[in-house]
Scaffold this motif. Structure first.
Motif, mmCIF file in Angstrom:
data_model
loop_
_atom_site.group_PDB
_atom_site.id
_atom_site.type_symbol
_atom_site.label_atom_id
_atom_site.label_comp_id
_atom_site.label_asym_id
_atom_site.label_seq_id
_atom_site.Cartn_x
_atom_site.Cartn_y
_atom_site.Cartn_z
ATOM 1 N N VAL A 23 -61.564 -6.629 13.411
ATOM 2 C CA VAL A 23 -62.879 -6.063 13.743
ATOM 3 C C VAL A 23 -62.907 -4.579 13.397
ATOM 4 O O VAL A 23 -63.859 -4.082 12.772
ATOM 5 C CB VAL A 23 -63.197 -6.286 15.231
ATOM 6 N N VAL A 24 -61.846 -3.864 13.791
ATOM 7 C CA VAL A 24 -61.762 -2.443 13.452
ATOM 8 C C VAL A 24 -61.692 -2.267 11.939
ATOM 9 O O VAL A 24 -62.338 -1.385 11.356
ATOM 10 C CB VAL A 24 -60.559 -1.792 14.140
ATOM 11 N N GLY A 25 -60.904 -3.129 11.281
ATOM 12 C CA GLY A 25 -60.779 -3.035 9.827
ATOM 13 C C GLY A 25 -62.091 -3.297 9.109
ATOM 14 O O GLY A 25 -62.390 -2.659 8.094
ATOM 15 N N SER A 29 -63.764 -0.635 6.750
ATOM 16 C CA SER A 29 -63.916 -0.976 5.332
ATOM 17 C C SER A 29 -65.358 -0.842 4.853
ATOM 18 O O SER A 29 -65.605 -0.485 3.700
ATOM 19 C CB SER A 29 -63.428 -2.411 5.090
ATOM 20 N N TYR A 30 -66.324 -1.110 5.711
ATOM 21 C CA TYR A 30 -67.730 -1.020 5.311
ATOM 22 C C TYR A 30 -68.270 0.413 5.367
ATOM 23 O O TYR A 30 -69.247 0.729 4.680
ATOM 24 C CB TYR A 30 -68.601 -1.914 6.189
ATOM 25 N N LEU A 31 -67.677 1.255 6.195
ATOM 26 C CA LEU A 31 -68.197 2.619 6.334
ATOM 27 C C LEU A 31 -68.205 3.396 5.018
ATOM 28 O O LEU A 31 -69.171 4.134 4.754
ATOM 29 C CB LEU A 31 -67.409 3.375 7.409
ATOM 30 N N SER A 221 -68.697 0.672 -3.685
ATOM 31 C CA SER A 221 -67.575 1.421 -3.125
ATOM 32 C C SER A 221 -66.266 0.716 -3.444
ATOM 33 O O SER A 221 -66.009 -0.397 -2.952
ATOM 34 C CB SER A 221 -67.743 1.578 -1.611
ATOM 35 N N ILE A 222 -65.436 1.339 -4.266
ATOM 36 C CA ILE A 222 -64.131 0.775 -4.583
ATOM 37 C C ILE A 222 -63.208 0.779 -3.365
ATOM 38 O O ILE A 222 -62.490 -0.203 -3.131
ATOM 39 C CB ILE A 222 -63.503 1.525 -5.777
ATOM 40 N N PRO A 223 -63.176 1.842 -2.541
ATOM 41 C CA PRO A 223 -62.326 1.786 -1.331
ATOM 42 C C PRO A 223 -62.675 0.612 -0.418
ATOM 43 O O PRO A 223 -61.781 0.002 0.168
ATOM 44 C CB PRO A 223 -62.604 3.129 -0.652
ATOM 45 N N MET A 224 -63.958 0.296 -0.274
ATOM 46 C CA MET A 224 -64.342 -0.840 0.561
ATOM 47 C C MET A 224 -63.743 -2.133 0.026
ATOM 48 O O MET A 224 -63.166 -2.922 0.784
ATOM 49 C CB MET A 224 -65.858 -0.969 0.618
ATOM 50 N N MET A 225 -63.840 -2.341 -1.277
ATOM 51 C CA MET A 225 -63.311 -3.570 -1.861
ATOM 52 C C MET A 225 -61.788 -3.611 -1.816
ATOM 53 O O MET A 225 -61.190 -4.687 -1.684
ATOM 54 C CB MET A 225 -63.819 -3.714 -3.294
ATOM 55 N N CYS A 226 -61.140 -2.441 -1.923
ATOM 56 C CA CYS A 226 -59.679 -2.398 -1.831
ATOM 57 C C CYS A 226 -59.200 -2.824 -0.450
ATOM 58 O O CYS A 226 -58.127 -3.415 -0.304
ATOM 59 C CB CYS A 226 -59.180 -0.982 -2.144
ATOM 60 N N ILE A 227 -59.983 -2.526 0.566
ATOM 61 C CA ILE A 227 -59.617 -2.911 1.930
ATOM 62 C C ILE A 227 -59.971 -4.365 2.203
ATOM 63 O O ILE A 227 -59.190 -5.115 2.797
ATOM 64 C CB ILE A 227 -60.310 -1.992 2.956
#
Length: 379
Positions: A23-25, A29-31, A221-227
């Motif tokens: 849930v935290v992740g 990840s979406y932020l 967002s590449i960071p979002m997809m990486c997570i």
């Protein structure tokens, strides 16, 4: 299992910690995606079909979980607050995922690029103003499609929510326990799970095609997809361990993880391409750095397309050669003027006195004038 055992709290520390971490992740990840759209002030790069399919898929998956674990939800009135929260971890998980993704759709509509909302008419004024580009009140196809699909998401969410809670509140659970649902509820839960998986399977297809055709990262967002790409495996494991769930509850996350990984690889490839072309994520030229040998030069004209440094240097050398040639021609003229001095008759029949006082004839002065021109021209 008897009816009295139905609402007994079951503590699973591993499952609870995994769910809490997910849930935290999900929120973390979406932020980056939410912040990227807000900070850039643009949602350009998203496919409206991708957002439609994602919002409807996550909504169906969330209500599938509510349907399968409705008996556990009803038990919360007999459990402590901590036991209730622990037992509803799966519902919190899928509900968070639905909310965070739906927020992307909301931000997409809020920050839709203004220059893409309305069509621009090209008018030839047939005067000195030339061709004028006038913004009209006619909605573009993309903006009109985005509005329509947003309403589809709202209607779909309202419909499946109404049907779900109508079935859950109008039927009496069988006495065998929470895992035994009547036929209507079981069929509805299966429909929600399968439709969620099908929508998730095709959700990324329009976005992958749109990103491939655009050849830009845009607001993605590449960071979002990486997570989220590796996190999909943990989502599947966490939901599969929950009581009352089946494959229809986690298949959507498995399919989404594979498709999202494909989109991530494509965005990374376009990121390298953008760096090579020295453009940003939206295709705008970046400020040129004179000390950076890899930075392309921009050619004025056409579409301002970037060219390589070698081509740009050749163009500059050609300009310098032309300027040098013009300077040489000017120098030749100045030499002739200096050699001719004030003794050259500029008008036919003109007479000038020699500054040295010599009494040479006009014929000899004419010969000297031609000799000076021949010497200046190098002949």
């Amino acid at each position: 299992m008897s009816s009295s055992d139905t609402c007994e709290p079951h503590h699973d520390w591993f499952g609870s910690l995994l769910t809490a971490g997910l849930v935290v992740g999900l929120i973390v990840s979406y932020l980056p995606q939410h912040f990227r759209i807000i900070s850039k002030g643009s949602s350009e790069g998203f496919s409206p079909w991708f957002l439609l399919l994602g919002a409807t898929s996550s909504a169906a998956g969330m209500l599938n979980m509510w349907t399968l674990q409705w008996g556990i939800v009803k038990c919360c009135k007999k459990l402590s607050f901590g036991s209730c929260v622990e037992s509803l971890g799966g519902i919190f998980q899928v509900s968070t995922q639905w909310f965070m993704f739906t927020m992307i759709l909301v931000l997409y509509m809020i920050y839709f690029p203004p220059h893409l909302k309305y069509a621009v008419a090209t008018i030839d004024t047939h005067d000195m103003r030339g061709i004028q580009h006038v913004k009209t009140n006619v909605k573009t196809d993309t903006w009109r499609l985005s509005i329509t699909l947003s309403w589809v998401v709202v209607v779909h969410m309202a419909f499946i929510t109404a049907v779900t809670f109508f079935l859950l509140t109008s039927t009496t659970p069988s006495p065998e326990g929470v895992e035994a649902h009547n036929a209507q509820i079981a069929m509805w839960a299966t429909f929600l799970g399968v439709s969620s998986a099908v929508l998730a399977a095709i959700q990324y297809c329009p976005q992958i095609f749109h990103t491939f055709r655009l050849k830009l990262v845009g607001a993605l967002s590449i960071p979002m997809m990486c997570i989220q790409s590796p996190g999909a495996a943990l989502m599947v494991l966490s939901i599969a361990l929950r009581p009352g769930t089946d494959w229809t509850s986690w298949i959507m996350f498995a399919v989404s993880g594979v498709m999202q990984a494909t989109l991530l690889i494509m965005c990374i490839a376009w990121k390298f391409r953008q760096r090579r072309l020295h453009i940003d994520d939206f295709g705008h030229p970046l400020p040129l750095d004179a000390d950076d040998p890899s930075a392309p030069l921009l050619v004025a004209g056409d579409a301002g397309l970037p060219v390589s440094n070698a081509m740009g240097q050749a163009m500059r050398d050609e300009v310098y050669e032309d300027e040098a040639g013009m300077q040489e021609e000017v120098s030749d003229i100045e030499i002739v003027r200096a050699m001719l001095g004030e003794n050259t008759p500029l008008l036919k029949g003109g007479r000038r006195r020699n500054t040295a006082g010599s009494g040479g004839s006009s014929g000899s002065r004419g010969k000297g004038w031609f000799k000076a021109i021949r010497r200046a021209s190098g002949n």
